[in-house]
Design an enzyme around this catalytic site. Structure first.
Site, PDB file in Angstrom:
ATOM      1  N   LEU A 119       0.856  -1.184   0.000  1.00 32.13           N
ATOM      2  CA  LEU A 119       0.000   0.000   0.000  1.00 32.13           C
ATOM      3  C   LEU A 119       0.893   1.234   0.000  1.00 32.13           C
ATOM      4  O   LEU A 119       2.095   1.144   0.266  1.00 32.13           O
ATOM      5  CB  LEU A 119      -0.895   0.009   1.237  1.00 32.13           C
ATOM      6  CG  LEU A 119      -1.836  -1.194   1.390  1.00 32.13           C
ATOM      7  CD1 LEU A 119      -2.511  -1.164   2.754  1.00 32.13           C
ATOM      8  CD2 LEU A 119      -2.867  -1.210   0.267  1.00 32.13           C
ATOM      9  N   SER A 120       0.314   2.396  -0.272  1.00 31.27           N
ATOM     10  CA  SER A 120       1.156   3.593  -0.323  1.00 31.27           C
ATOM     11  C   SER A 120       1.822   3.863   1.022  1.00 31.27           C
ATOM     12  O   SER A 120       2.946   4.366   1.064  1.00 31.27           O
ATOM     13  CB  SER A 120       0.358   4.806  -0.793  1.00 31.27           C
ATOM     14  OG  SER A 120      -0.801   4.985  -0.017  1.00 31.27           O
ATOM     15  N   GLU A 121       1.146   3.525   2.133  1.00 27.39           N
ATOM     16  CA  GLU A 121       1.793   3.626   3.439  1.00 27.39           C
ATOM     17  C   GLU A 121       1.285   2.550   4.390  1.00 27.39           C
ATOM     18  O   GLU A 121       0.110   2.175   4.349  1.00 27.39           O
ATOM     19  CB  GLU A 121       1.546   4.992   4.094  1.00 27.39           C
ATOM     20  CG  GLU A 121       2.745   5.912   4.095  1.00 27.39           C
ATOM     21  CD  GLU A 121       2.828   6.742   2.819  1.00 27.39           C
ATOM     22  OE1 GLU A 121       3.912   7.285   2.550  1.00 27.39           O
ATOM     23  OE2 GLU A 121       1.825   6.830   2.119  1.00 27.39           O
ATOM     24  N   THR A 122       2.200   2.095   5.241  1.00 27.28           N
ATOM     25  CA  THR A 122       1.861   1.256   6.387  1.00 27.28           C
ATOM     26  C   THR A 122       2.355   1.981   7.631  1.00 27.28           C
ATOM     27  O   THR A 122       3.502   2.427   7.688  1.00 27.28           O
ATOM     28  CB  THR A 122       2.511  -0.133   6.279  1.00 27.28           C
ATOM     29  OG1 THR A 122       1.994  -0.804   5.116  1.00 27.28           O
ATOM     30  CG2 THR A 122       2.212  -0.979   7.499  1.00 27.28           C
TER      31      THR A 122
END
Length: 274
Positions: free
Chosen positions: A44-47
């Site tokens: 994902l774009s961020e975790t």
């Protein structure tokens, strides 16, 4: 040891829109290499990774490729998870200790309002090839702490933008914001955000980009309370309010997935120092 990991769609009030982020609450600090591996696995774009502290939570954000200094949608997702899973009382403030200092979040009915630093975009000479990589003719180019910001002549140009991501990856910045006045009266401005250098070709909805968009459009429109729409394929709405050198970012969030992370050794402070 298994850990819960929760996927949240941020800056939206419906599932499968907005910007998805994974949130993992850890009992103790973990090895950054392990966190990077988890972020790459989540893709994902961020975790976001949270560790309880005496006064709030330590918060770190990872794209599939790098750790970042500021992320809005994964902070919104983290606050949502803390309240939804009863780690915080309904009326309590979420407090996050991050690389960008203390960030806070408060519930405002169905909305969550976050207090972030403003990152004003000062006029700048664009690096060679930037406009060509985006396929646009900007009317303004600025540089914030993190990103380039380009204003173009209309929403249709923002929506039609088809970047050369290979060329954009060579731009010395976290990412590039393309923005314009909104065509519809329900929004004040629209934007898109591209960050191939950070491992994210197009971020669906970028809270931290609005830390630059808020002061930019407040100055242009003469109003401190604005609504932005990030016109990615998923799309999302961000309310912004400029207060001196801070930006209040408002968004909604929806939990879409809960699971258990069972593989790998999370290490700790000692592993992180080796």
């Amino acid at each position: 040891m298994s850990l819960r990991i929760t996927q949240v769609d941020a800056f939206t009030d419906r599932p499968f829109a907005g910007n998805p982020a994974a949130v993992c609450l850890l009992p103790t600090p973990a090895d950054p290499r392990w966190m990077q591996d988890v972020a790459r696995e989540m893709s994902l774009s961020e975790t976001a990774f949270l560790v309880p502290q005496d006064d709030g939570f330590d918060l770190r954000w990872f794209t599939p490729a790098v750790e970042v200094d500021l992320c809005g949608h994964a902070t919104l997702a983290s606050a949502h998870v803390l309240w939804a899973d009863d780690h915080l009382a309904a009326g309590a403030q979420a407090r996050f200790h991050t690389r960008s200092g203390l960030l806070t979040a408060d519930r405002r009915g169905p909305w969550i309002e976050m207090n972030f630093p403003a990152t004003r975009a000062e006029p700048a000479t664009p690096p060679p090839g930037l406009a060509a990589a985006l396929g646009v003719k900007p009317r303004f180019v600025g540089r914030s702490r993190f990103d380039y910001l380009l204003e173009v002549d209309g929403e249709e140009i923002v929506r039609a933008c088809k970047p050369d991501f290979g060329a954009l990856a060579g731009v010395d910045a976290r990412g590039v914001i393309v923005t314009s006045r909104a065509a519809a009266s329900s929004y004040d401005f629209v934007s898109r955000f591209f960050a191939p250098r950070a491992g994210v070709n197009e971020d669906p909805v970028t809270g931290s980009a609005h830390c630059a968009l808020a002061p930019y459009w407040t100055a242009k429109l003469g109003r401190p309370d604005l609504v932005g729409y990030q016109a990615s394929a998923r799309g999302g709405t961000v309310r912004v309010r400029l207060q001196d050198d801070r930006v209040m970012l408002g968004g909604q969030a929806v939990t879409v997935l809960r699971g258990e992370l069972t593989a790998g050794n999370m290490g700790g402070k000692e592993a992180a120092q080796t």
